[in-house]
Design a protein around this motif. Structure first.
Motif, short mmCIF file in Angstrom:
data_model
loop_
_atom_site.label_atom_id
_atom_site.label_comp_id
_atom_site.label_asym_id
_atom_site.label_seq_id
_atom_site.Cartn_x
_atom_site.Cartn_y
_atom_site.Cartn_z
N THR A 45 0.83 -1.21 0.00
CA THR A 45 0.00 0.00 0.00
C THR A 45 0.86 1.25 0.00
O THR A 45 0.60 2.21 -0.75
CB THR A 45 -0.92 0.00 1.23
N GLY A 46 1.87 1.29 0.85
CA GLY A 46 2.74 2.46 0.93
C GLY A 46 3.51 2.70 -0.36
O GLY A 46 3.66 3.85 -0.80
N ARG A 47 3.96 1.62 -0.99
CA ARG A 47 4.69 1.76 -2.25
C ARG A 47 3.78 2.32 -3.34
O ARG A 47 4.19 3.17 -4.14
CB ARG A 47 5.27 0.42 -2.67
N ILE A 48 2.54 1.86 -3.37
CA ILE A 48 1.59 2.36 -4.36
C ILE A 48 1.29 3.84 -4.11
O ILE A 48 1.25 4.65 -5.04
CB ILE A 48 0.29 1.54 -4.33
N ARG A 49 1.10 4.20 -2.85
CA ARG A 49 0.81 5.60 -2.54
C ARG A 49 1.99 6.50 -2.90
O ARG A 49 1.81 7.64 -3.35
CB ARG A 49 0.47 5.76 -1.06
N ASP A 50 3.21 6.00 -2.72
CA ASP A 50 4.39 6.80 -3.03
C ASP A 50 4.46 7.15 -4.51
O ASP A 50 4.87 8.26 -4.88
CB ASP A 50 5.67 6.05 -2.62
N CYS A 51 4.05 6.23 -5.37
CA CYS A 51 4.20 6.48 -6.80
C CYS A 51 2.89 6.86 -7.50
O CYS A 51 2.92 7.44 -8.58
CB CYS A 51 4.84 5.28 -7.51
N GLN A 52 1.74 6.53 -6.89
CA GLN A 52 0.46 6.79 -7.53
C GLN A 52 -0.42 7.77 -6.76
O GLN A 52 -1.38 8.30 -7.30
CB GLN A 52 -0.32 5.48 -7.70
N GLY A 53 -0.12 7.97 -5.48
CA GLY A 53 -0.99 8.80 -4.65
C GLY A 53 -2.25 8.05 -4.25
O GLY A 53 -2.31 6.83 -4.32
N GLY A 54 -3.25 8.78 -3.83
CA GLY A 54 -4.54 8.18 -3.48
C GLY A 54 -4.61 7.70 -2.05
O GLY A 54 -3.66 7.83 -1.27
N ILE A 55 -5.77 7.14 -1.69
CA ILE A 55 -5.96 6.62 -0.34
C ILE A 55 -5.26 5.27 -0.21
O ILE A 55 -4.90 4.64 -1.21
CB ILE A 55 -7.46 6.48 0.00
N ALA A 56 -5.08 4.83 1.01
CA ALA A 56 -4.50 3.52 1.27
C ALA A 56 -5.58 2.45 1.11
O ALA A 56 -6.63 2.52 1.74
CB ALA A 56 -3.92 3.48 2.68
#
Length: 294
Positions: A45-56
């Motif tokens: 989840t954190g890796r996705i948020r780092d590169c894509q943004g958005g909610i967890a």
């Protein structure tokens, strides 16, 4: 049982704890609602948020996983976690599916409902907010730390939690709380799973203003680490009540010694542990405990 059709229950939290409660409430179907924390910044989840943004999305995916009752190719896809070398290693396909829908400008709640329909999950799952935000904590010595993973690693005691930036609660979640006959908090990581939704003013006010609902706190079966592990249960209950405009918790259920709390809270010592994993709540025991309160 008529209570499955007559009673509405809302459970609030994140991760494994909320998923466990919702799986215990599956007989309530659409009359059960989970309001899920969306501030995680660790793992896939954190890796996705780092590169894509958005909610967890991780806590939402975890809750849906625990509610799947009909194994299928679709459920195998949703639960699949990539292994090996490269960028995909450790990513969960369910997180990527939800992120993809988000990137297609599908409303987060609509994305969740699409996945629920695909996996035949009847219990409602609502993100605490559809806008990205991070958890921030203030230590007793005046240091601010942002991000759930960093907060879990803090050695100091905490005196305050905030959401950065402040975001609105999902209106369907607020509506579910307003209509609920029972509102359940916990179990789970107190600071990083249970508290974030309660930091949204609309959720706190909705809980405070629903006087007909029984307000229930389910205690953990194992001690926590990090700053939450240094808090007493009384302190945790006080934090919850303060976030909910001093709304009194009606019932605390768990397996601990609650004699020191009896003057201020109605505590029930109930056997809840899974027979093969003492730290995990047993679904059937949870279901019986919750239904007895109704």
């Amino acid at each position: 049982m008529t209570q499955y059709t007559d009673k509405k229950i809302v459970a609030i939290g994140g991760g494994h704890g909320l998923g466990r409660v919702l799986s215990a409430l599956k007989d309530f179907g659409g009359n059960a609602t989970g309001i899920v924390t969306t501030t995680d910044n660790g793992g896939s989840t954190g890796r996705i948020r780092d590169c894509q943004g958005g909610i967890a999305w991780g806590d939402t995916r975890n809750c849906i996983n625990q509610l799947i009752t009909e194994p299928s190719i679709s459920s195998m896809m949703f639960e699949y976690r990539f292994k090996g070398a490269g960028e995909l290693d450790g990513h969960n396909l369910g997180n990527l599916m939800l992120t993809g829908l988000d990137n297609l400008s599908v409303r987060p709640l609509d994305a969740i409902n699409l996945i629920r329909d695909m996996l035949k999950v009847s219990v409602n799952i609502i993100p605490m907010s559809e806008h990205p935000s991070d958890l921030s904590a203030l230590s007793v010595d005046g240091r601010w730390v942002t991000g759930e993973t960093s907060i879990d690693e803090m050695e100091e005691n905490l005196c305050r939690l905030d959401l950065v930036p402040g975001v609105p609660a999902t209106k369907e979640g607020v509506s579910a709380i307003e209509q609920a006959d029972c509102i359940i908090i916990g179990p789970g990581s107190f600071l990083t799973s249970i508290m974030p939704p309660l930091l949204l003013p609309d959720i706190g006010y909705a809980i405070a203003n629903n006087n007909k609902a029984r307000f229930v706190f389910i205690d953990n079966l194992a001690p926590e680490s990090g700053p939450a592990g240094k808090m007493t249960l009384a302190q945790k209950l006080q934090w919850v009540e303060r976030a909910c405009q001093a709304r009194k918790i009606d019932t605390v259920i768990g397996e601990g010694d609650y004699s020191s709390l009896d003057e201020n809270w109605n505590c029930k010592n109930v056997e809840l542990a899974s027979p093969n994993r003492g730290w995990r709540h047993d679904r059937s025991k949870l279901q019986d405990a919750i239904e007895s309160l109704l």
